[in-house]
Design a protein around this motif. Structure first.
Motif, PDB file in Angstrom:
ATOM      1  N   THR A 147      -9.709 -18.794  25.526  1.00  0.00           N
ATOM      2  CA  THR A 147     -10.865 -18.632  24.091  1.00  0.00           C
ATOM      3  C   THR A 147     -12.100 -18.407  25.392  1.00  0.00           C
ATOM      4  O   THR A 147     -11.224 -18.094  26.729  1.00  0.00           O
ATOM      5  N   VAL A 167     -11.080  -7.954  17.826  1.00  0.00           N
ATOM      6  CA  VAL A 167     -11.030  -8.799  16.650  1.00  0.00           C
ATOM      7  C   VAL A 167     -11.381  -8.890  15.958  1.00  0.00           C
ATOM      8  O   VAL A 167     -13.080  -7.668  16.099  1.00  0.00           O
ATOM      9  N   TRP A 169     -12.677  -8.744  12.338  1.00  0.00           N
ATOM     10  CA  TRP A 169     -13.438  -9.248  11.373  1.00  0.00           C
ATOM     11  C   TRP A 169     -14.535  -9.321  11.993  1.00  0.00           C
ATOM     12  O   TRP A 169     -14.226 -10.234  13.156  1.00  0.00           O
ATOM     13  N   ARG A 172     -15.070 -13.419  12.452  1.00  0.00           N
ATOM     14  CA  ARG A 172     -14.613 -13.746  13.397  1.00  0.00           C
ATOM     15  C   ARG A 172     -14.857 -13.068  14.783  1.00  0.00           C
ATOM     16  O   ARG A 172     -14.817 -14.467  15.187  1.00  0.00           O
ATOM     17  N   ARG A 173     -15.722 -12.625  15.057  1.00  0.00           N
ATOM     18  CA  ARG A 173     -15.881 -12.498  16.611  1.00  0.00           C
ATOM     19  C   ARG A 173     -17.180 -13.195  17.324  1.00  0.00           C
ATOM     20  O   ARG A 173     -17.436 -14.007  17.874  1.00  0.00           O
ATOM     21  N   THR A 175     -17.022 -16.536  16.068  1.00  0.00           N
ATOM     22  CA  THR A 175     -16.795 -17.638  16.820  1.00  0.00           C
ATOM     23  C   THR A 175     -17.129 -17.787  18.132  1.00  0.00           C
ATOM     24  O   THR A 175     -17.060 -18.654  18.861  1.00  0.00           O
ATOM     25  N   GLN A 196      -9.377 -25.159  14.146  1.00  0.00           N
ATOM     26  CA  GLN A 196      -8.815 -24.890  12.882  1.00  0.00           C
ATOM     27  C   GLN A 196      -9.666 -24.940  11.581  1.00  0.00           C
ATOM     28  O   GLN A 196     -10.809 -25.678  11.612  1.00  0.00           O
ATOM     29  N   ASP A 198     -12.056 -23.174   8.303  1.00  0.00           N
ATOM     30  CA  ASP A 198     -13.413 -23.076   8.229  1.00  0.00           C
ATOM     31  C   ASP A 198     -13.944 -21.955   9.621  1.00  0.00           C
ATOM     32  O   ASP A 198     -14.173 -23.054  10.606  1.00  0.00           O
ATOM     33  N   GLY A 199     -14.173 -20.912   9.806  1.00  0.00           N
ATOM     34  CA  GLY A 199     -15.013 -20.968  11.095  1.00  0.00           C
ATOM     35  C   GLY A 199     -13.871 -21.034  12.609  1.00  0.00           C
ATOM     36  O   GLY A 199     -14.714 -21.685  13.175  1.00  0.00           O
ATOM     37  N   GLU A 200     -12.565 -21.359  12.563  1.00  0.00           N
ATOM     38  CA  GLU A 200     -11.336 -21.168  13.904  1.00  0.00           C
ATOM     39  C   GLU A 200     -12.365 -20.741  14.708  1.00  0.00           C
ATOM     40  O   GLU A 200     -12.199 -18.851  14.295  1.00  0.00           O
ATOM     41  N   THR A 201     -12.320 -21.205  15.560  1.00  0.00           N
ATOM     42  CA  THR A 201     -12.320 -20.432  17.458  1.00  0.00           C
ATOM     43  C   THR A 201     -11.661 -19.681  17.332  1.00  0.00           C
ATOM     44  O   THR A 201     -10.001 -19.176  17.069  1.00  0.00           O
ATOM     45  N   VAL A 202     -12.011 -17.952  18.036  1.00  0.00           N
ATOM     46  CA  VAL A 202     -10.139 -17.134  18.144  1.00  0.00           C
ATOM     47  C   VAL A 202      -9.924 -17.601  19.575  1.00  0.00           C
ATOM     48  O   VAL A 202     -10.991 -17.784  20.300  1.00  0.00           O
TER      49      VAL A 202
END
Length: 206
Positions: A147, A167, A169, A172-173, A175, A196, A198-202
């Motif tokens: 990441t 990315v 959305w 999502r960015r 994160t 994993q 809610d708010g999972e890192t890209v």
């Protein structure tokens, strides 16, 4: 009769295991193996630019901190140059641009001190926003996760960054963006990594 074909079975996968830190960061695990621990000094004392601290937690799908994680960081210096043989004399003496840290075994917190990197020219000729690359391994992670850390005070550069733009959305960015704050007169960027849920890192497939 047709010949029967024998198919090879898939090799069993193996996670990093609970003792990865002993082999890769033994000093932090209490083992005095190396005269100088690898990976702790990212920038060195001669590096120019703004001194910062980056810290956070690695959080699993239940919202709990993971306490046996190893992280490796790569970054450019404040001028946007990586320590690489292709750039002789372009980085300060002692600037490694690479570091290795592990999470605290009790709290799960990780952190490192460095300098804030500058914008970096990408392979396609487009400027990338200041960032730090992270590679993460831990028990239960079959393949190391890649990441990036971007910085909240670089909103304009982040918006134009070609990798961030991949990315789709906006939520999502976010994160990938570390939040800037000050503590005891020192600049601290907070970057929590969610594996994993809610708010999972890209994470990037590289």
């Amino acid at each position: 009769m047709p010949q029967k074909l024998d198919y090879l079975k898939e090799t069993a996968s193996q996670t990093a295991g609970p003792y990865v830190h002993i082999g890769l960061a033994p000093g932090a695990a209490g083992f005095d193996i190396y005269e100088r621990e690898l990976g702790w000094d990212i920038a060195g004392p001669n590096a120019g630019g703004e001194r910062i601290r980056v810290e956070g937690d690695v959080i699993d799908g239940t919202g709990s901190p993971v306490k046996d994680v190893l992280l490796e960081a790569w970054q450019a210096n404040a001028e946007g140059v990586y320590a690489h043989p292709e750039h002789p004399g372009e980085v300060e003496e002692g600037f490694r641009g690479w570091g290795r840290v592990i999470t605290d075994f009790e709290t799960g917190e990780w952190g490192f001190d460095t300098v804030k990197p500058g914008p970096v020219m990408g392979r396609n000729g487009r400027m990338m926003a200041p960032h730090i690359n992270l590679w993460i391994v831990a028990r239960g992670v079959n393949v190391g996760l890649n990441t990036r850390i971007y910085f909240s005070d670089e909103a304009e550069a982040n918006a134009a960054d070609p990798v961030m733009g991949l990315v789709e959305w906006e939520v999502r960015r976010q994160t990938l963006v570390a939040q800037r704050a000050e503590r005891d007169g020192k600049v601290v960027y907070r970057f929590d990594i969610r594996l994993q849920g809610d708010g999972e890192t890209v994470f990037f497939d590289i």
